[in-house]
Design a protein around this motif. Sequence first.
Motif, short mmCIF file in Angstrom:
data_model
loop_
_atom_site.label_atom_id
_atom_site.label_comp_id
_atom_site.label_asym_id
_atom_site.label_seq_id
_atom_site.Cartn_x
_atom_site.Cartn_y
_atom_site.Cartn_z
N ARG A 1 57.89 5.70 22.43
CA ARG A 1 57.19 6.98 22.41
C ARG A 1 57.51 7.73 21.13
O ARG A 1 58.66 8.09 20.88
N ALA A 2 56.47 8.00 20.37
CA ALA A 2 56.67 8.63 19.07
C ALA A 2 57.32 10.00 19.19
O ALA A 2 58.20 10.34 18.40
N GLU A 3 56.89 10.81 20.18
CA GLU A 3 57.45 12.17 20.28
C GLU A 3 58.95 12.12 20.51
O GLU A 3 59.71 12.95 20.01
N VAL A 4 59.37 11.13 21.32
CA VAL A 4 60.78 11.00 21.64
C VAL A 4 61.56 10.59 20.39
O VAL A 4 62.59 11.18 20.06
N SER A 5 61.02 9.61 19.72
CA SER A 5 61.66 9.14 18.50
C SER A 5 61.83 10.27 17.49
O SER A 5 62.86 10.41 16.84
N GLY B 1 66.78 0.83 15.53
CA GLY B 1 65.63 0.45 16.35
C GLY B 1 64.85 1.63 16.87
O GLY B 1 63.73 1.49 17.33
N VAL B 2 65.43 2.82 16.78
CA VAL B 2 64.83 3.96 17.44
C VAL B 2 64.29 5.00 16.45
O VAL B 2 63.17 5.46 16.58
N LEU B 3 65.11 5.33 15.48
CA LEU B 3 64.76 6.46 14.62
C LEU B 3 63.51 6.18 13.78
O LEU B 3 63.25 5.05 13.40
N GLU B 4 62.78 7.24 13.56
CA GLU B 4 61.50 7.17 12.87
C GLU B 4 61.56 6.34 11.60
O GLU B 4 61.00 5.28 11.50
N TYR B 5 62.24 6.87 10.64
CA TYR B 5 62.47 6.06 9.46
C TYR B 5 63.98 6.09 9.32
O TYR B 5 64.63 7.09 9.60
#
Lengths: 198, 198
Positions: free
Chosen positions: A114-118, B169-173
């Motif tokens: 989920r982008a918002e969570v990330s 694995g999680v963070l946007e960039y």
Amino acid sequence: MGVEQQILDAALKVFSSQGYTGATTRRIAEEANVAEVTIFRKFQSKENLLKEVLIRNRVEISELDNLFRIEVGADIETELLALGKKIAKDLGDKKKDSKNRIFMFMLFEEGRNRAEVSEILTSVFQDYITRLSEFFELQVRKGKLRTINTRSAALTFISYFVYTSLIRGVLEYSFLGNDDEEVERFIDIFTHGVLKVE
Amino acid sequence: MGVEQQILDAALKVFSSQGYTGATTRRIAEEANVAEVTIFRKFQSKENLLKEVLIRNRVEISELDNLFRIEVGADIETELLALGKKIAKDLGDKKKDSKNRIFMFMLFEEGRNRAEVSEILTSVFQDYITRLSEFFELQVRKGKLRTINTRSAALTFISYFVYTSLIRGVLEYSFLGNDDEEVERFIDIFTHGVLKVE
DNA sequence: AATATATGTAAGTAACTACTTACTTACATA
DNA sequence: TATGTAAGTAAGTAGTTACTTACATATATT
């Protein structure tokens, strides 16, 4: 306490322990002591409820400020120890009224999809790292720390506390004995390194 | 490749990305290119499928042996760096045929609610820590490391690698730039500490 | 007293999910 | 050729889940 807040608190709790998919609106309603339909009247959808929980639990800069307001100790090791104990306590805190950081761990899973969570995870992580880096930067300027990459130091520091807090919640019986003693040993290594100096 | 293995591989993949609750047997069947009913004929239930995946992906002691078989470097820092890079690579490896470590992160969530999962996580964690401790113990005896609590050192070491692999694995960039450089900076701090020595 | 607002109760809907059953097809072996 | 085995197809079952609708009740406001 308002009904919205009851629901948000309950949602935080249930999302934390069951994950987003595992959490049911029925369970959240139960936990909040409201009718299930009230959740939808207030928050429209489960997805939106998650968003609201996310937004309202975003770590406030002011909270971080508070975390970093530690007493200036005789030496830097004492200061680091105080900071470490505070962070460990903050992360491990399960009291209802404190922002539940365990929630963050659910987010690690959800964040991959989920982008918002990330996005939120990223900003929280960034805040923490930046704040810690600044603290280390200051200590370097004061001549208390050697010239290291302060961001890497911050990452090393954070890693230890988040990870131990993570496994404490999962592993059968924790080999990590007493909190404080474990933190002391970490700070010892973090401060002096493992190398034997001749 | 046998049908069982196809299903196990697919299950690993889908469980990793969707979590246990989020993963559907239909999706697993699709990923495995088999009929859904085949899953139940071979594994009886979704729950049992998870157990089988767990059992067959348990980190083998022999695998760990391989991980710790590092070249003896000129100095301990070089050795630690080699070990660190190897662990980082092992954890970050996303190749299909390699054991997918991302799976472990799903387990952190699932482990809070399922005893069998927690049990396996505990044993894997224990193996890793024990193995690392022994390595550090040896270095202490060799006089290369100072007399520290080797278990705490192991925990510090592991924390960094698991945590960074998690957030990658999680963070946007990722703010974590290049793998190897980041590892080098960690090893520097781990080896020498942050303290300024007068 | 009249009305609006917030909540509850209860029943229901549509979609999905784990799992089953019955039957079919392909292939290997006796 | 006959038979057993591993797999697929298709339909269905029972339970759950997010969400809706309709109606009732209580409390506060006008």
